[in-house]
Design a protein around this motif. Sequence first.
Motif: not given
Lengths: 196, 251
Positions: A153, A156-157, A159-164, A175, B142, B145-146, B149, B171, B174, B178
């Motif tokens: 995890m 994962s975060y 490499a890509s923060p996504g919604r965060w 988180l 990067f 990937s965002n 996601l 949340r 996502e 992951r």
Amino acid sequence: MADTRQRIIEATYSCVARWGLAKTTVEDAAREANVSRATVYRYFPGGREELIHDVVAWEFLAFFLRLYQAIQGAASLEAVMELGIRFAHRSIREHEVLQRVMQTEPETLLPTLTLESNRIRQGIADFLLPYLYQHGLAEGVDPAQASDFLARMVLSYMASPGRWDLDDPVQVSQLVREELLAGVVVGPEPHGAPPC
Amino acid sequence: MSGQPARLRAVPSGAGVSSSSVPVVDRTPTHRVRIVDATLACMAHRGTTKTTVDDIARQAGISRATVYRVFPGGKVEILAAVVDTEMARLFSALGVRMGTADRLADVLVNGIVEAVTRVTTHPALGYLVEHEPDVVLRHLAFDESNQLLATATRFVAPFLARWMDPEESARVAEWSTRIVLSYCINPSSETDLTDPVQARRLIETFVLPGIRALQAPDRTAPIAIAAFAAERRPDRPNHPSDITPVKGDQP
């Protein structure tokens, strides 16, 4: 001897920073390091491909050594993970060479990065394990599986923060504490058993 | 398509169905399907770089000219259609597996098992991961990937809406994505997420407590984990009983 290898690696990294991965040749690396082409091939028999791979792996490892330094002051599992995620997020964004290469030639970089992140995952898991024991694991949680899951995890975060928004300490804290660690270290009720 | 398309099925009278949603008689859709399927077959044993439009035409049993008539953009356009097709297939299978589950844990377990199984046993994807990893990996790091996601989160979140509010759903969606990506990219020797029993154990151990924590009272304020742990009572009102670990499912 080891110094020469290191000098070639660092010289190659300078070339990559200037010209990118694809345009960096063995000649460039040799000139920059002040050694002959033959010397480069002596240390990197696989030639350019091996050299580029080793440079990416070297900077990857250097990145995690800087991360390791950054979290030295953290006393708890939560603090280690929060500091680590925030530091990694900022470092990746501010890593000019990485950002440029990702824009222009991700295909050269990514296979090595993926391979190396699979390798570093075990390192992260091993690093987290004592913190897990120190914190106390929730009942029924396997320490090896928990540290592996957390390492996955964290990567994962990173490499890509996504919604965060990983620049926001409050969000990172939520988180880590609310989501990632909720099942791992705290368990007011014994895991899997009915509350009584 | 202009003009009067011939209709395969009559529009139900008064149904108000627009003519664009009615299948039309045209040779193109058949060719399109054959080309997409042929490309998948080629990719499974030659990848993308070595697959040519000629290979695709031969595999599909049609002429090169027909391929270009259906896909004027050539290989790039065909590959885009293949990606869209396979994403749709994955998402529709996921929708069936998640939509038919009656418990939150089952939604997550079914979705994760289905996704990991489909991704790791996909013949064309398998070839690419082995021989042209960069083609796959560029979508998994990067910024790309965002995006992936975000796409998966938008799709998965509504399946969780029965149990949590939209923010929580997003949340958790996502987070689950992951997990799928991590175990697909770097398979674990310890945990096989194509196995429903192992997937359930992972979900129950690591994810459901996080969901319970999300739904704990006063969660929006940053809270000390000790105080928070004391607050997290399993018997609190509105606690969704179905996210309590199910003992009978343990091996």
